[in-house]
Design an enzyme around this catalytic site. Structure first.
Site, PDB file in Angstrom:
ATOM      1  N   THR A 252      13.363  22.289  15.691  1.00 31.24           N
ATOM      2  CA  THR A 252      14.467  22.191  15.434  1.00 31.24           C
ATOM      3  C   THR A 252      16.491  22.896  14.915  1.00 31.24           C
ATOM      4  O   THR A 252      15.257  24.653  15.007  1.00 31.24           O
ATOM      5  CB  THR A 252      14.946  20.799  14.597  1.00 31.24           C
ATOM      6  OG1 THR A 252      14.690  21.499  13.234  1.00 31.24           O
ATOM      7  CG2 THR A 252      13.626  19.868  14.693  1.00 31.24           C
ATOM      8  N   ASP A 253      17.376  22.884  15.811  1.00 31.06           N
ATOM      9  CA  ASP A 253      18.471  23.830  14.452  1.00 31.06           C
ATOM     10  C   ASP A 253      18.105  23.901  13.675  1.00 31.06           C
ATOM     11  O   ASP A 253      17.409  23.139  12.824  1.00 31.06           O
ATOM     12  CB  ASP A 253      19.470  23.551  15.989  1.00 31.06           C
ATOM     13  CG  ASP A 253      20.430  24.819  15.828  1.00 31.06           C
ATOM     14  OD1 ASP A 253      20.029  25.833  15.024  1.00 31.06           O
ATOM     15  OD2 ASP A 253      21.054  24.930  16.652  1.00 31.06           O
ATOM     16  N   TRP A 254      18.585  24.563  12.898  1.00 33.64           N
ATOM     17  CA  TRP A 254      18.484  24.534  11.170  1.00 33.64           C
ATOM     18  C   TRP A 254      19.780  23.509  10.767  1.00 33.64           C
ATOM     19  O   TRP A 254      20.313  23.654  10.156  1.00 33.64           O
ATOM     20  CB  TRP A 254      19.140  26.624  11.331  1.00 33.64           C
ATOM     21  CG  TRP A 254      18.319  27.231  10.599  1.00 33.64           C
ATOM     22  CD1 TRP A 254      18.614  28.689   9.631  1.00 33.64           C
ATOM     23  CD2 TRP A 254      17.328  27.555  11.431  1.00 33.64           C
ATOM     24  NE1 TRP A 254      17.366  29.031  10.423  1.00 33.64           N
ATOM     25  CE2 TRP A 254      16.561  29.235  11.245  1.00 33.64           C
ATOM     26  CE3 TRP A 254      16.491  27.309  12.955  1.00 33.64           C
ATOM     27  CZ2 TRP A 254      15.526  29.403  11.834  1.00 33.64           C
ATOM     28  CZ3 TRP A 254      15.469  27.422  13.771  1.00 33.64           C
ATOM     29  CH2 TRP A 254      14.852  28.858  12.593  1.00 33.64           C
TER      30      TRP A 254
ATOM     31  N   TYR B  16      22.215  20.666  17.119  1.00 30.35           N
ATOM     32  CA  TYR B  16      22.868  19.446  16.626  1.00 30.35           C
ATOM     33  C   TYR B  16      23.433  18.442  17.483  1.00 30.35           C
ATOM     34  O   TYR B  16      23.383  17.316  16.724  1.00 30.35           O
ATOM     35  CB  TYR B  16      23.797  19.916  15.307  1.00 30.35           C
ATOM     36  CG  TYR B  16      23.213  21.437  14.797  1.00 30.35           C
ATOM     37  CD1 TYR B  16      21.968  20.851  13.738  1.00 30.35           C
ATOM     38  CD2 TYR B  16      24.001  23.203  14.748  1.00 30.35           C
ATOM     39  CE1 TYR B  16      21.904  22.364  13.305  1.00 30.35           C
ATOM     40  CE2 TYR B  16      23.512  23.635  13.906  1.00 30.35           C
ATOM     41  CZ  TYR B  16      22.236  23.254  13.159  1.00 30.35           C
ATOM     42  OH  TYR B  16      22.077  24.427  12.169  1.00 30.35           O
TER      43      TYR B  16
END
Length: 585
Positions: A304-306, A268
């Site tokens: 991608t991260d969440w 992030y």
């Protein structure tokens, strides 16, 4: 009867690239868009598919309506591996009934340790129990790490799990960071060696039908969080490099690439005061397209991260999208930035209609979408999901997951991860009287006589979690952040014991801790990283040798931590215990 016609993509005799090309040519834009989302799917304790809620749609809706077929398991309470397998087969039945029958890829966060955090890991449950990754780092043994990853692979495979959302290649250079327990330590060269073994244990020499794909995270290294705060939250969005160690944090990823890691997840955080744009790594074209794709030539899946796009509420906590640096953009523009940056999948999101809109509006070309879809399909074919790996046998899952040899290997790793810091009275003599605080009396009874009054004891054994600064409730409560020292009130019960009788104090080091107040008071100090009472007592009573060494230094004070540089390993002045410290008994 005539044999049912088979499309080329369904023919296992054809080369994978030919099958990918055929399937890609048959897909609608909506089907392609669905493939580019990797979101959560809930699993009930009985292995059924629960109804959807405000946070997560039902699995049927995700697969049939949104055409999503990459899901990360969210277990709703204790769920055995067999029930995960039964759930998995139900999911695949739904997928088989869609127009093209594209199988679902099931992923998981780590689930072989003791820490249960909905953002990062799940406790072992019916899988074999091992130390947390930082405990593997304390062993500094690549062969042990590969053994762990290979056993995790076998257990995951038996349950239908085909992507591991791990290992973390991040370095534990900032002592306050809440996700230190998921790392393999602070030294880049050691972590690189361990990480390569980890990837090979999951995937083998090449990704194939018996592999679990490793999604290595969090590129380009999430360790140097400003002030040790975490980028899940707006106050922790900045990553800083006051020591100029950007390249140092890339070393473990370079080892992952060399080992053939199939997938990569950026973090992030947004880099501050570097050559790169100050936007979150998932939106950062110079980091993904320039560094990861360009410099390293990585052509695998990047997810991608969440939650980079959609605001949400998690466990009662409002969670704005982690669109750091591009908060002003609407959801369509955020997705466009992610695709332009070079990512293939959006983690934790379930809004494929946004990609459809972008293509129909001419803001993103379908050719660009095809590039990502080709990568994603390639991994499904490589892992045999279109062929004999679509379903699993739940009865076999019970035989494989958590089998006695795997549990024994995990317990041995827990022993090897114990770090003896001081040892004036170790090893302890079996049969002595012991007073316990934080240790299961039923376990300790196999080693000594357990007494209820410290006055009757020869030794006290105390186990404590590393100190942290509580940060409110809900989702945020799972992140142990802030101070690394105990308050006087927290220390008082332990110090009263150390004043009364010889006391062994063990600290669960999910992060470094300031142990200065205890080092002269405790008869012995140990650090553990997810070791059971049995594993610890085996070492304390001399049934097993102590071999673990610190995977990061232990600072002498919070002042030293605050003066250290976030990106520099083992950077505190006059540490109480240096990196690599550990007594042999």
């Amino acid at each position: 009867m005539m044999e049912k016609l088979m499309h080329p993509y369904q023919n296992p005799e054809l080369p994978i690239e030919e099958r990918v090309t055929d399937l890609l040519g048959r897909m609608t834009l909506a089907e392609k868009a669905g493939l580019m989302f990797h979101t959560m799917a809930a699993v009930s304790p009985d292995g059924t598919l629960p109804p959807g809620d405000a946070m997560i749609p039902s699995t049927g809706e995700l697969i049939q309506d949104k055409l999503i077929n990459h899901v990360n398991i969210l277990t709703l309470g204790p769920v055995t591996p067999r029930k995960i397998a039964e759930w998995h087969n139900r999911v695949q039945e739904i997928a088989a009934g869609t127009r093209l029958g594209i199988p679902v890829t099931v992923s998981t966060d780590p689930r072989h340790g003791v820490i249960d955090n909905p953002a990062a890991s799940a406790a072992a449950g019916g899988f074999s129990a091992w130390p947390e990754p930082i405990g593997l780092g304390a062993t500094k043994d690549p062969s042990l790490v590969r053994e762990f990853a290979d056993i995790a692979r076998q257990e995951y495979l038996a349950a239908g799990i085909r992507v591991a959302l791990h290992p973390m290649a991040d370095l534990a250079t900032e002592p306050r960071w809440a996700r230190t327990s998921g790392t393999l330590g602070s030294d880049a060269d050691t972590v690189a060696e361990l990480l390569a073994a980890y990837v090979r244990g999951l995937q083998g020499d090449a990704l194939g039908p018996s592999s679990v794909a490793a999604m290595v995270k969090h590129f380009p290294g999430a360790g140097p969080q400003k002030g040790g705060e975490d980028a899940h939250f707006a106050y922790g969005r900045e990553q800083v490099y006051p020591g100029g160690m950007w390249e140092y944090h890339l070393k473990p990823f370079e080892a992952a690439f060399e080992a053939g890691a199939a997938q990569i997840m950026p973090y992030y955080g947004m880099p501050v005061d570097t050559e790169h744009e100050e936007v979150g790594f998932g939106f950062n074209k110079s980091v993904i397209e320039g560094l990861l794709r360009g410099r390293y030539g990585f052509d695998g899946v990047i997810c991608t991260d969440w939650g980079l796009v959609t605001d949400a509420e998690i466990m009662g906590t409002p969670m704005p999208a982690r669109a750091w640096g591009v908060e002003h953009l609407d959801r369509h523009a955020r997705v466009q930035r992610i695709l332009e940056a070079g990512a293939d999948q959006l983690g934790g999101e379930h809004c494929p209609e946004l990609i459809v809109d972008l293509v129909e509006q001419g803001r993103v070309s379908e050719e660009r979408i095809n590039v990502s879809v080709r990568r994603i399909l390639r991994d499904k074919f490589r892992m045999g999901l279109f062929d004999d790996r679509r379903y699993v046998d739940p009865s076999n899952t019970e035989k494989v997951a958590g089998q006695s040899s795997f549990r024994a290997a995990g317990l041995e790793a827990q022993r090897r991860a114990v770090v003896v810091l001081t040892a004036s009275n170790l090893p302890l003599t079996e049969g002595i009287n012991v007073y316990l605080d934080g240790v299961d009396p039923a376990v300790a009874a196999a080693y000594a006589k357990v007494v209820d009054d410290p006055a009757d004891a020869d030794v006290a054994i105390v186990r404590r979690a590393a100190p942290y600064e509580p940060r409110g409730g809900g989702f945020e409560a799972f992140f142990h952040a802030g101070r690394l020292e105990w308050t006087a009130e927290e220390l008082a019960p332990v110090l009263s014991l150390t004043a009364a009788l010889p006391t062994v104090v063990d600290v669960m080091l999910d992060r470094p801790a300031v142990l200065t107040p205890l080092v002269t008071e405790a008869a012995a100090l140990t650090g553990t990283f997810g070791s059971s009472d049995e594993a610890l007592l085996d070492v304390l009573f001399g049934r097993a040798p102590s071999s673990g060494t610190l995977p990061f230094e232990l600072p002498s004070s919070m002042a030293a931590v605050e003066e250290s540089r976030e990106d520099v390993p083992n950077d505190t002045v006059a540490p109480l215990f240096p990196y690599g410290h550990g007594l042999k008994l």
